[in-house]
Design a protein around this motif. Structure first.
Motif, PDB file in Angstrom:
ATOM      1  N   LEU A  16      -2.328  -4.201   3.219  1.00 18.75           N
ATOM      2  CA  LEU A  16      -3.021  -4.182   2.098  1.00 18.75           C
ATOM      3  C   LEU A  16      -2.482  -2.542   1.374  1.00 18.75           C
ATOM      4  N   TYR A  17      -2.016  -2.722   0.260  1.00 14.37           N
ATOM      5  CA  TYR A  17      -1.369  -1.502  -0.199  1.00 14.37           C
ATOM      6  C   TYR A  17      -1.939  -1.175  -1.703  1.00 14.37           C
ATOM      7  N   ASN A  18      -1.813   0.055  -2.208  1.00 21.45           N
ATOM      8  CA  ASN A  18      -2.115   0.454  -3.458  1.00 21.45           C
ATOM      9  C   ASN A  18      -0.963   0.452  -4.244  1.00 21.45           C
ATOM     10  N   LYS A  19      -0.996  -0.436  -5.509  1.00 17.69           N
ATOM     11  CA  LYS A  19      -0.033  -0.115  -6.091  1.00 17.69           C
ATOM     12  C   LYS A  19       0.716   0.709  -6.790  1.00 17.69           C
TER      13      LYS A  19
ATOM     14  N   ASN B  57     -11.670  -2.275  -5.776  1.00 15.11           N
ATOM     15  CA  ASN B  57     -10.453  -1.460  -6.379  1.00 15.11           C
ATOM     16  C   ASN B  57      -9.310  -2.394  -6.701  1.00 15.11           C
ATOM     17  N   PRO B  58      -9.295  -2.632  -7.825  1.00 11.46           N
ATOM     18  CA  PRO B  58      -8.319  -3.691  -8.577  1.00 11.46           C
ATOM     19  C   PRO B  58      -6.884  -3.037  -8.260  1.00 11.46           C
ATOM     20  N   ASP B  59      -6.521  -2.004  -7.582  1.00 17.18           N
ATOM     21  CA  ASP B  59      -5.150  -1.456  -7.449  1.00 17.18           C
ATOM     22  C   ASP B  59      -4.815  -1.659  -6.344  1.00 17.18           C
ATOM     23  N   LEU B  60      -5.391  -2.559  -5.580  1.00 24.68           N
ATOM     24  CA  LEU B  60      -5.050  -2.866  -4.198  1.00 24.68           C
ATOM     25  C   LEU B  60      -4.399  -4.236  -4.180  1.00 24.68           C
ATOM     26  N   GLU B  61      -3.404  -4.356  -3.258  1.00 26.39           N
ATOM     27  CA  GLU B  61      -2.681  -5.784  -3.287  1.00 26.39           C
ATOM     28  C   GLU B  61      -2.568  -6.269  -1.762  1.00 26.39           C
ATOM     29  N   TYR B  62      -2.633  -7.536  -1.569  1.00 27.73           N
ATOM     30  CA  TYR B  62      -2.535  -7.830  -0.176  1.00 27.73           C
ATOM     31  C   TYR B  62      -1.280  -8.776  -0.022  1.00 27.73           C
ATOM     32  N   VAL B  63      -0.727  -8.694   1.323  1.00 25.81           N
ATOM     33  CA  VAL B  63       0.575  -9.292   1.501  1.00 25.81           C
ATOM     34  C   VAL B  63       0.674  -9.671   2.872  1.00 25.81           C
ATOM     35  N   ILE B  64       1.139 -10.956   3.374  1.00 25.83           N
ATOM     36  CA  ILE B  64       1.615 -11.408   4.681  1.00 25.83           C
ATOM     37  C   ILE B  64       3.158 -11.096   4.818  1.00 25.83           C
ATOM     38  N   PRO B  65       3.424 -10.293   5.572  1.00 23.60           N
ATOM     39  CA  PRO B  65       4.949  -9.840   5.406  1.00 23.60           C
ATOM     40  C   PRO B  65       5.750 -10.978   5.802  1.00 23.60           C
ATOM     41  N   LYS B  66       7.132 -10.962   5.323  1.00 20.19           N
ATOM     42  CA  LYS B  66       8.085 -11.901   5.523  1.00 20.19           C
ATOM     43  C   LYS B  66       8.271 -12.508   7.073  1.00 20.19           C
ATOM     44  N   GLU B  67       8.048 -11.252   8.012  1.00 18.41           N
ATOM     45  CA  GLU B  67       8.548 -11.566   9.263  1.00 18.41           C
ATOM     46  C   GLU B  67       7.415 -12.557  10.045  1.00 18.41           C
TER      47      GLU B  67
END
Length: 626
Positions: free
Chosen positions: A415-418, A517-527
């Protein structure tokens, strides 16, 4: 100049002492639940405090245990001190040394020793064991207060009273006791204070459904403090401050003879009130209040309850209330933070839990170590609502679907803050990027931490290869200076409050964070990453197995599963509940319900055997100790 520096120094000391308390007081009136912003003035947290049954229950339990343990410890300690005073000097010295050992011993040693003693006598950990433990460690403090007063008493006065016809008991209470009363009261107050403040011994001797303020605050800190705790702490501070001011700021005044007589009369009345009325009222309030708030946990019919052990904030409290109302079964509820904390308590058999919600690999471990009972699915007709996909996935750790019922599932990602990162994140490599030093949050879990690192290196997150594990350990040690904190549930508050730029997080937590907090984005890393599933299981030593199956069946009901999904925001395997989700954005969320292409490279944790578990734990301990 010297006086100015002294004043500056004094001011700095006062700031260091009282700035945290002032911050706590301000937060108790902050309408916003987050610490990072002011939401306006409110008193709702004080109202919520007295409406919060778990906190009030902890408060009353604390007061009851403190009062009763201090009372019994004072009686026993005073009797012990009198006995010691009557013994020969050398023998007295030996007994005093033995009595002082608990005070000199580390509390953790005392706590573990008492827990093992209770288990050896097959006692169920709970209110009674906490009380016995507190009485035990309080007795030496009472003896320490009473013995000096006994040395000051005149034995000849006591003997003279007997010569005049007084019985030994009457002579004691009329001659000796008044002399040692200050020491007895001092011992009582010390014992009461020690019991009120204790955490370590209570932690090791408490059972499910029983919390004191210290253990309650500890569990809240582990998952993020609620504003009600700020209100409670503020009230405790203000009460102590008021008493100190009242005692120390009374102005001296010259009194007339008539005023002195009135004062003496008032003092006599006050003494009568404080010696008789106040203690009686205190006992009534504590016992009555404690009975009310502890009735469900401590006085419920033993055969008509179910003891649940679950992750923190992993079940809607309203669902528990509904279950109790519909079935008449009392729920005793306790929470844990990690699988590794839960497992030893279940393995030890110290507490007979009825329902537990472990993760996949831990379920496999519990099955392999014969800790689980097979579920009678005739008592769980709502199992039909669990999607077949998830039942098949469960076969990876429960080969024949005999021991578990899926509850929640999801993935582990970033989870990262854009607004705080330079570009969209795709890889685990960002966790080693020095540009984000002190702005990275890692999971405080051995399998999650090593799983992330092993996937980044291109290995399986279930690797048992020593070289691969050592390589992962070196990377974790290299990463440590960049990490702001190793966290569990606290990752939510920190990411919502913009206290960190990047956090390793579970997908369900990510949904909740994005809502706040709408500035947050979630990603499943490519690895690739971990795809996990948590399921309900029944321990082999469960004493209320049928009630446990009723509880699991209730949670598999579509409306209840939906309620829990909306409360915890973790993906539900209950396909009937998913159809009830009204918001299509949530129902079709790629975070909550990712498609197969996004799960390529994801693995489920497996139990690697006790030997490999020890290796993982030792490597993780070395990482944390660097």
């Amino acid at each position: 100049m010297k006086k100015t520096l002294q004043k500056i120094y004094l001011a700095l000391i006062l700031i260091l002492l009282y700035a945290p308390i002032l911050t706590l007081v301000v937060l108790s009136f902050n309408a916003s639940k987050t610490r990072s912003k002011w939401g306006g003035f409110t008193g709702e947290w004080y109202v919520a405090l007295f409406q919060n049954e778990s906190i009030m229950n902890a408060l009353y339990t604390t007061l009851i245990i403190a009062f009763l343990s201090a009372l019994f410890a004072t009686i026993l300690g005073t009797m012990a001190a009198i006995g010691l005073q009557a013994t020969k000097k050398k023998l007295r010295s030996v007994f005093l040394t033995i009595a002082n050992i608990p005070m000199l011993n580390a509390e953790i040693v005392t706590g573990i020793s008492l827990m093992l003693l209770f288990l050896a006598f097959r006692m169920t950990l709970g209110f009674t064991t906490i009380l016995l433990a507190h009485i035990t460690f309080n007795i030496p403090y009472v003896m320490l207060s009473v013995l000096p007063k006994l040395k000051q008493t005149d034995i000849h006065t006591y003997e003279a009273a007997q010569d005049l016809g007084a019985s030994p008991l009457y002579a004691f209470f009329k001659v000796v006791f008044p002399d040692i009363l200050p020491g007895v009261l001092s011992g009582f107050l010390m014992a009461f204070t020690m019991s009120l403040d204790d955490f370590i011994i209570t932690h090791f001797t408490k059972g499910p459904g029983v919390d004191t303020l210290s253990t309650k605050i500890y569990s809240e800190v582990r998952k993020g403090i609620k504003p009600e705790m700020y209100a409670l702490s503020t009230l405790m501070f203000v009460t102590v401050l008021f008493l100190l001011v009242l005692i120390n700021t009374a102005p001296p005044k010259k009194l007339t003879k008539e005023e002195r007589q009135k004062q003496r009369k008032a003092v006599r009345i006050s003494r009568t009130i404080f010696r008789k009325v106040v203690p009686a009222m205190l006992v009534i309030v504590i016992v009555a209040g404690g009975f009310f708030y502890n009735s469900k946990q401590n006085f419920a019919n033993g055969s008509n309850r179910v003891i649940v052990y679950n992750w923190g904030e992993y079940l809607d409290p309203e669902a528990i209330t509904m279950f109790e109302e519909e079935t008449g079964i009392d729920v005793v509820y306790e929470e844990y933070e990690t699988n590794e904390i839960m497992y030893p308590k279940v393995e030890s058999g110290a507490i007979a839990y009825d329902v537990i919600c472990p993760s996949d690999y831990m379920i496999q471990r519990m099955i392999d170590n014969d800790l689980l009972a097979k579920i009678n699915f005739d008592n769980i007709p709502n199992i039909k609502n669990i999607g077949q996909t998830y039942m098949e996935q469960s076969r990876q750790f429960d080969a024949n679907n005999e021991y578990s019922v899926p509850y929640c599932w999801g993935t582990v990602g970033i989870l990262y803050n854009k607004k705080m990162v330079k570009e969209p994140i795709e890889s685990w490599s960002v966790l080693w990027d020095e540009d984000y030093k002190d702005s990275i949050l890692m999971q405080d879990s051995v399998r999650d931490a090593f799983g992330v690192t092993l996937k980044y290196l291109g290995y399986s997150l279930n690797s048992t290869d020593r070289d691969e594990l050592y390589e992962a350990q070196e990377l974790l040690i290299e990463q440590k200076p960049l990490v702001q904190a190793y966290v569990i549930d606290q990752v939510r508050d920190k990411m919502i409050n913009n206290e960190a730029a990047i956090g390793v997080i579970y997908s369900g937590e990510a949904i909740y964070c994005q809502q706040e907090n709408p500035d947050l984005e979630y990603v499943i890393p490519k690895e690739g990453s971990n795809i996990w599933i948590d399921s309900w299981v029944i321990p082999k030593n469960a004493q209320h197995k049928e009630n446990a199956e009723k509880f699991i069946n209730f949670l598999c009901r579509p409306d209840i599963a939906l309620m829990n999904f909306e409360f915890i925001t973790y993906s539900t395997p209950n396909t009937a509940a998913r159809e009830l989700i009204e918001d299509p954005a949530i129902r079709n969320s790629r975070i909550a319900f990712p498609d197969a292409s996004e799960l390529e490279g994801c693995e489920t944790f497996k139990f690697l055997g006790d030997k490999n578990d020890r290796i993982y734990n030792e490597l993780w301990r070395q990482v944390k100790s660097k």
